[in-house]
Design an enzyme around this catalytic site. Structure first.
Site, mmCIF file in Angstrom:
data_model
loop_
_atom_site.group_PDB
_atom_site.id
_atom_site.type_symbol
_atom_site.label_atom_id
_atom_site.label_comp_id
_atom_site.label_asym_id
_atom_site.label_seq_id
_atom_site.Cartn_x
_atom_site.Cartn_y
_atom_site.Cartn_z
ATOM 1 N N GLU A 243 0.850 -1.199 0.000
ATOM 2 C CA GLU A 243 0.000 0.000 0.000
ATOM 3 C C GLU A 243 0.885 1.248 0.000
ATOM 4 O O GLU A 243 1.888 1.316 0.715
ATOM 5 C CB GLU A 243 -0.882 -0.037 1.243
ATOM 6 N N LYS A 298 -9.842 2.208 -2.766
ATOM 7 C CA LYS A 298 -10.242 1.494 -1.553
ATOM 8 C C LYS A 298 -11.730 1.737 -1.306
ATOM 9 O O LYS A 298 -12.222 2.865 -1.465
ATOM 10 C CB LYS A 298 -9.419 2.002 -0.360
ATOM 11 N N CYS A 351 -5.072 -3.249 2.308
ATOM 12 C CA CYS A 351 -4.836 -3.332 3.752
ATOM 13 C C CYS A 351 -6.083 -3.699 4.549
ATOM 14 O O CYS A 351 -6.563 -4.817 4.498
ATOM 15 C CB CYS A 351 -4.222 -2.027 4.245
#
Length: 414
Positions: A243, A298, A351
């Site tokens: 990330e 995300k 993540c």
């Protein structure tokens, strides 16, 4: 008198009660710390899980709040560490008290009734209780490194077996419910699925406090490009970075985009970086292949890390008060995104969201995950993250390719 009655719901704070609660919390949390230190003994984890769950089912009601308080701290103390990078270190003690208090209340309610079957049911349901949208309290994750299954069915069978063990009055009958335990053993796939091409999974060790400095940024980009060249020489088909491995607004840096697009003629590249569009900031994954670029944002943001999970009228004043007016990140996608390489679909996750059930819709065969765990270094957060990834890998038979910063990278198979 009424105040004392209300206080009694949250338990007894005398030394004996607190000691029992602390011992129970240690049993309930020890698996994370053993995993953190690299201890791999499925039999040991199995015995510890059974002991911790059995102890929970018989824990004195007056120890419930203190038990939950210490479990919350033991599992999630690391959440407070990220505030070091916002110059809000003074808030860490209050955050710890808040974390402990929330889980203290939850467990005091779960343990208020003494019937083991009721307690078992409430623990079985606990993973569906998500304070402020935070969903890492999954009790069955303690079974992931063990010989036992971590599915809801297996977890339910284990809790039922232990509950009946405590409920049956005759000693000679007590072992009978334990005969359910063999039905809760985990059945591992004979041959875990692996991608049909060579993948280079990058592990980096860049401290959070320097990764956004201008001088460090140039070095990081140069090192990333060298790693791509090395992977090309080794004949890899894909290189996976963590990330925000490129610490910049990548869509605003044409020279980097062009460089990566050019190298993607020889190797597919998946990397994390930020994206800016119309005044909004997105935490994104960039996929470069054959000169083409795809971007996936995300979709599940970290509570209090990337967004404040409160009503809008509270968000702006809190951002002004604590974060200097900085805005939350934005999530532009409403459903998971799959990249495709050589006919193979790779579910993208960034993540935190890789530990959320929504990312596993359709039970993808492969998932690529980039994490930046420097926010919480040093702590047990990466160990708990790996356990949760293992939990979802088991549940959905998904093979996870995990690239991380400041924690181990690798493949997590069902």
């Amino acid at each position: 008198m009424k105040f004392r009655s209300i206080l009694a719901i949250f338990g007894d704070f005398r030394p004996k009660s607190l000691g029992i609660a602390l011992f129970g919390a240690i049993l309930f949390s020890l698996f994370i710390y053993l995993h953190h230190f690299g201890i791999t003994s499925p039999l040991l984890y199995s015995l510890l899980a059974l002991l911790a769950l059995a102890f929970y089912l018989k824990l004195p009601r007056e120890s419930g709040f203190a038990f939950g308080f210490w479990v919350g701290i033991a599992w999630f103390y690391w959440m407070a560490l990220s505030f070091r990078y916002y110059e809000l270190t003074y808030l860490i003690p209050f955050i710890l008290l808040g974390i402990g208090g929330v889980y203290g209340v939850l467990f005091s309610l779960a343990l208020y009734l003494k019937n083991p079957l009721v307690r078992a049911l409430l623990l079985w349901l606990l993973s569906h209780v998500q304070p402020f949208g935070f969903d890492w309290m999954v009790p069955e994750v303690m079974l992931v490194p063990s010989l036992l299954g971590s599915s809801k069915l297996s977890f339910g069978l284990i809790l039922l077996s232990l509950s009946l063990f405590w409920l049956l009055p005759q000693r000679w009958l007590k072992p009978l419910p334990l005969l359910l335990l063999p039905f809760a053993l985990y059945s591992k796939p004979l041959s875990p699925s692996l991608p049909p091409f060579e993948v280079e999974i990058i592990e980096t060790h860049i401290p959070q406090e320097i990764r956004w400095e201008r001088e460090a940024r140039a070095r990081i980009i140069e090192e990333n490009l060298k790693r791509i060249d090395a992977a090309i020489l080794e004949g890899k088909a894909l290189i996976l970075f963590p990330e925000t491995a490129f610490p910049l607004l990548l869509n605003k840096e044409d020279w980097v985009l062009e460089h990566l697009a050019q190298k993607s003629q020889e190797i597919a590249i998946i990397t994390g970086a930020l994206r800016a569009e119309e005044g909004e900031i997105y935490n994104s994954t960039y996929f470069f292949h054959q000169g083409r670029i795809e971007v996936a944002d995300k979709i599940v943001l970290v509570p209090f890390g990337e967004k404040i999970p409160l009503p809008d009228f509270l968000v702006k004043p809190l951002n002004r008060l604590f974060f200097g007016g900085a805005q939350d990140y934005r999530a532009s996608a409403s459903k998971p995104v799959d990249f495709e390489l050589h006919g193979v679909k790779l579910r993208n996750a960034i993540c935190y969201e890789a530990t959320s059930a929504i990312l596993y819709e359709g039970s993808p065969q492969f998932m690529v995950v980039g994490s930046n765990n420097a926010w919480f270094y040093p702590s047990i957060e990466p160990a708990l993250q790996r356990l949760l990834l293992g939990y979802y890998a088991r549940e959905h038979r998904t093979t996870i390719l995990h690239a991380a910063n400041r924690s181990p990278s690798g493949i997590i198979a069902p």
